[in-house]
Design an enzyme around this catalytic site. Structure first.
Site, PDB file in Angstrom:
ATOM      1  N   ASP A 603       4.560 -27.363 -60.021  1.00  0.00           N
ATOM      2  CA  ASP A 603       4.809 -28.516 -60.889  1.00  0.00           C
ATOM      3  C   ASP A 603       5.980 -29.437 -60.535  1.00  0.00           C
ATOM      4  OD1 ASP A 603       3.013 -26.755 -61.926  1.00  0.00           O
ATOM      5  OD2 ASP A 603       3.882 -26.632 -63.910  1.00  0.00           O
ATOM      6  N   GLU A 801       6.430 -14.257 -67.553  1.00  0.00           N
ATOM      7  CA  GLU A 801       6.681 -15.407 -66.707  1.00  0.00           C
ATOM      8  C   GLU A 801       7.667 -16.174 -67.560  1.00  0.00           C
ATOM      9  OE1 GLU A 801       3.479 -17.385 -64.330  1.00  0.00           O
ATOM     10  OE2 GLU A 801       4.120 -19.032 -65.573  1.00  0.00           O
TER      11      GLU A 801
END
Ligand SMILES: *[C@@H]1O[C@H](CO)[C@@H](O)[C@H](O)[C@H]1NC(C)=O
Length: 821
Positions: A603, A801
């Site tokens: 990203d 995560e």
């Protein structure tokens, strides 16, 4: 009664031989393998929910809330939701017929243990019958633990019926609840709910006398739900409960309401055409309940001979340990215990290194993350949203003006897939899936192939597969509207293909190779068939023709998908005066914005500023090298010689062009490329994962002159090296830790897995100037990554995560086992 369930023991301990040795050897076994995947815990976004792997069929779900006070009703549990404060994980899951999940709910003071087993039907094509046991106990035994448990069953299709067999009494059902039903894809069935005899009676508190013996009975509700709406069960059921509670309350003094267990209960009503039934029971302290689903096509009956075989087998296998529990009325217990035993055995035999070199607690950790990945597998169906007109400003190859958004609903599709996170991302993600398949394939090769095939079936005529699969209203309900549409020019790293690289590697290990001639017999080793617990999970590894039949079935789509990548993500070479040995093999992610290249999966990793049509991305070029190499291996296996030559050539061209276009001699690293104001091409170098890609995907030869610098970048504590794993961006980079900070420093497990794979399989094992160095780094990195994830699991009860994440974080199992694909 129910002794038949111990047949499960046979399934798991000795794997029943389904087909006869004669006849086409593949069909009965393949059919049995396929139907062993019919029923499953395929609603991973719920704490526990079952469905069949067909659209519009029967769904089950579990809801519970505390009834020790008046507030806990507002904490009803159903969908996995981080705000609930629960710790929950499958601790065993074999992917086909046995699972165990443990759920800790501190606010409701309850620990739930849910176990599920399935027995095969009498014919290969039957989906079989199953049973589950739900047991509860207080987390804190000094505090009251009083739980209302609701199980619901809903037919979600136009085809289907449900009928409650019990006499419908206003006070609730006496004894076991029994439903008869019919549903598309599964046929006729019976469901029975039996409380454990040892459950303590629950004494009602205030105004108990007004409610008779309701707490001893099962409260029920039968609702008519339109097809496709069964996923909204919780809302429909709890609305009914609230309405009833409000009405009841109005006839009591507000300061002295009835016991919450009586207040918050189902109304004991059923529509005559009900398509969904819910059953509620109140439990206190330690309790248990069993639910049996009998498919009528696979009759469950106590067969004396079978029973004796099972007893004999169990006592032989378990050294008599379990035989004392093998009383007829304890057969479900025996089957559940045998399944647990089989799970541990299979885990140890598939991952011997975990069994031999880790502590008991670390083994539990590996069991849990593996089981929760497999328990995260789901089935979805329905339309999704695609926008075929929109593109980002920098995507346009000519005009530059981006058309307006115009999202459209597609035709309904189906997907069988694992999920990154049961609470945050309970749906299919293309970029995660390949990593999921690496571990799923090591556990059950054929399950990974079924999932891979399902993803391939989503490719459109151009070969595009949307990177996020949001199929149907239930899946869509969990995604903000802005993120629902998918764009046919957008890609994601083609990691999905790892599902195939793993398969090809396992075929090689099994000694199954290209060369076998077409008239080779499909031979199933009868001994292997009866003795291996994972037979149904490795049929495609058992013969060359079968392996080839699978690969042939997906090959045309796979080629289309590969060509889609080459066509839609290609980058410019000659336009900007660049020199490279191949004039075609360069790549650029579409869908980038000023600050993000979401399509790259990385990203907010720093890229060229400002964005430019002439950019080239080294991570994508590397992924394409990986893809071309896999296509080469698959075409070789299928003896597609022309294709093989093309793919080999493309692979070489990509690897060569990475050197020509992306290596920066000044910076001693691999870099993106962009174009400056004077139309000159220049390197965009940000030390981090992107610089490692040609190494991460093993595209550099072991004697590459650029390997040394790459390893030093990776090993430098001022750059990417940390005691917890490799950082995404160099600690010395000005953007380190800045902004959203997703890929600007944080350690990503799947990328560390790629680094470990490259080190273990290539750079530490092939002779070269850096072999020793690679082996040292491998050992250190492996230890750091395992310790880091394991310690977080110990500390928090889950792996992470940003969110709880047993998707690719479960790769740690493969790292512990040193099995890389
Ligand atoms: C496998 O089972 C699914 C349902 O679980 C069914 O839709 C499909 O047709 C079956 N495939 C084969 C090859 O039998």
């Amino acid at each position: 009664m129910r002794a038949w369930l111990a047949l499960t023991a046979l399934l798991h301990l000795a794997s029943v031989q389904f087909g006869s040795a004669e006849g086409p050897p593949d069909s009965p076994l393949l059919a049995a393998a396929n139907s062993s995947l019919l029923w499953g815990t395929y609603r991973p976004g719920l704490y526990f929910g079952l469905k069949a792997r067909v659209p519009d069929s029967l769904l089950t779900g579990l809801i519970w809330f505390g009834v020790h006070d008046w507030q806990s009703y507002n904490q009803a549990r159903h969908e996995c939701d981080q705000r609930d404060g629960l710790k929950y994980s499958f601790t065993e899951h074999d992917g086909r017929g046995a699972a165990k999940e443990v759920i800790r709910d501190p606010l409701n003071n309850v620990k739930l243990t849910i176990r599920w087993v399935k027995v095969a039907g009498s014919r290969e094509t039957d989906g079989g019958s199953w049973a589950m046991r739900i047991e509860g106990e207080p987390l804190d035994s000094n505090q009251l633990s009083r739980i209302a448990l609701l199980n619901y069953f809903g037919n979600d299709g136009a085809l289907g019926s449900l009928h409650l067999e019990n006499a419908l009494l206003e006070e609730g059902l006496e004894g076991a609840a029994q439903l008869d039903g019919f549903a598309g894809g599964i046929g006729k069935y019976t469901i029975r709910i039996e409380d454990h005899e040892s459950n303590a009676p629950v004494e009602p508190g205030p105004h108990g006398a007004d409610f008779g013996d309701r707490l001893a009975r099962t409260q029920f509700l039968g609702l008519t739900v339109p097809p496709g709406a069964a996923w909204q069960a919780k809302k429909a059921i709890l609305n009914t409960v609230s309405t009833r509670a409000r009405t009841l309350l109005s006839s009591y003094d507000q300061s002295n309401p009835p016991d919450p267990a009586l207040l918050f209960a189902l109304p004991n009503q059923a529509n005559s055409d009900a398509t969904m039934f819910a059953f509620q029971k109140t439990y206190e302290g330690r309790w248990g309940v069993d639910i049996f689903f009998d498919a009528q096509d696979s009759p469950a009956r106590l067969d004396c001979e079978w029973w004796l075989t099972v007893r004999a087998l169990l006592s032989a296998l378990l050294d008599g340990e379990l035989t004392s529990t093998l009383r007829a009325d304890a057969s479900l217990s025996a089957a559940l215990d045998a399944s647990s035993f089989a799970y541990q055995q299979r885990f140890d035999s598939l991952f011997p290194q975990i069994a031999s070199s880790f502590s008991g607690r670390q083994r539990e950790f590996a069991h849990a993350i593996t089981a929760n990945l497999i328990g995260g597998i789901g089935h979805w169906s329905g339309p999704s949203i695609v926008d075929r007109s929109f593109s980002q400003e920098w995507d346009a190859d000519s005009s530059g003006s981006a058309p307006a958004k115009s999202p459209q609903l597609t035709a309904p599709r189906e997907l069988f897939s694992a999920t990154p996170s049961r609470s945050f991302f309970p749906r299919g993600f293309y970029w995660d899936e390949g990593f999921h398949l690496a571990l799923i394939g090591a556990w059950d090769n054929d399950l990974s192939l079924e999932i891979f095939r399902s993803w391939m079936s989503l490719a459109d005529e151009d070969g595009w597969i949307a990177r996020e699969q949001i199929l149907g209203d239930e899946a869509r309900s969990r995604v903000p509207e802005d993120f629902q549409a998918q764009y046919p020019s957008y890609a994601n790293p083609p990691t999905l293909i790892m599902g195939l690289t793993g398969f090809v590697a396992r075929l090689q290990e099994a000694g199954i190779s290209i060369a076998s001639s077409v008239d080779d017999q499909m031979t199933f080793d009868a001994d292997a068939t009866t003795s291996s617990p994972s037979t149904l999970g490795s049929l495609y590894l058992s013969s060359q023709p079968l392996a080839a039949s699978y690969l042939h079935s997906i090959y045309p789509t796979l080629k289309r998908h590969y060509e889609w990548f080459r066509r839609t993500q290609k980058g410019a070479i000659r336009q900007f005066g660049r020199r490279a040995r191949s004039s075609t093999e360069a790549y650029r992610w579409r869908g980038r914005t000023a600050d993000h290249v979401l399509t790259s999966g990385l990203d907010d990793y720093p890229r060229a500023v400002p964005p430019h049509l002439g950019e080239l991305h080294v991570d994508l070029a590397s992924w394409m090298g990986f893809f071309a190499r896999t296509m080469r291996d698959v075409s070789e296996f299928l003896s597609e010689e022309e294709d093989f030559e093309d793919y080999e050539e493309q692979y070489e061209a990509i690897v060569g062009n990475i050197e020509d276009l992306h290596w920066s001699e000044d910076e001693q690293m691999y870099c993106d490329v962009s174009v400056d104001e004077d139309d000159e091409s220049y390197h965009v170098c940000h030390r981090g994962y992107v610089s490692l890609f040609p190494f991460l995907l093993s595209l550099l030869p072991a004697d590459s002159p650029h390997l040394g610098a790459t390893l030093e970048l990776l090993r430098d504590p001022e750059q990417l090296w940390s005691p917890y794993g490799l950082r995404s961006l160099s600690k010395s980079h000005p953007l380190f830790g800045q902004g959203e900070n997703y890929w600007r420093g944080p350690i990503w497990i799947q990328m560390n897995y790629l680094a470990l794979t490259a080190l273990n399989k290539k750079y530490a094992s092939e002779p070269g100037p850096y072999q020793t160095r690679a082996a040292e780094i491998y050992a250190e990195l492996r230890k750091n990554v395992i310790d880091n994830v394991y310690q977080e699991w110990e500390r928090t009860g889950t792996v992470w995560e940003h969110d709880p994440f047993t998707g690719w974080t479960s790769l740690v199992t493969l790292i512990m086992a040193e099995q890389y694909y």
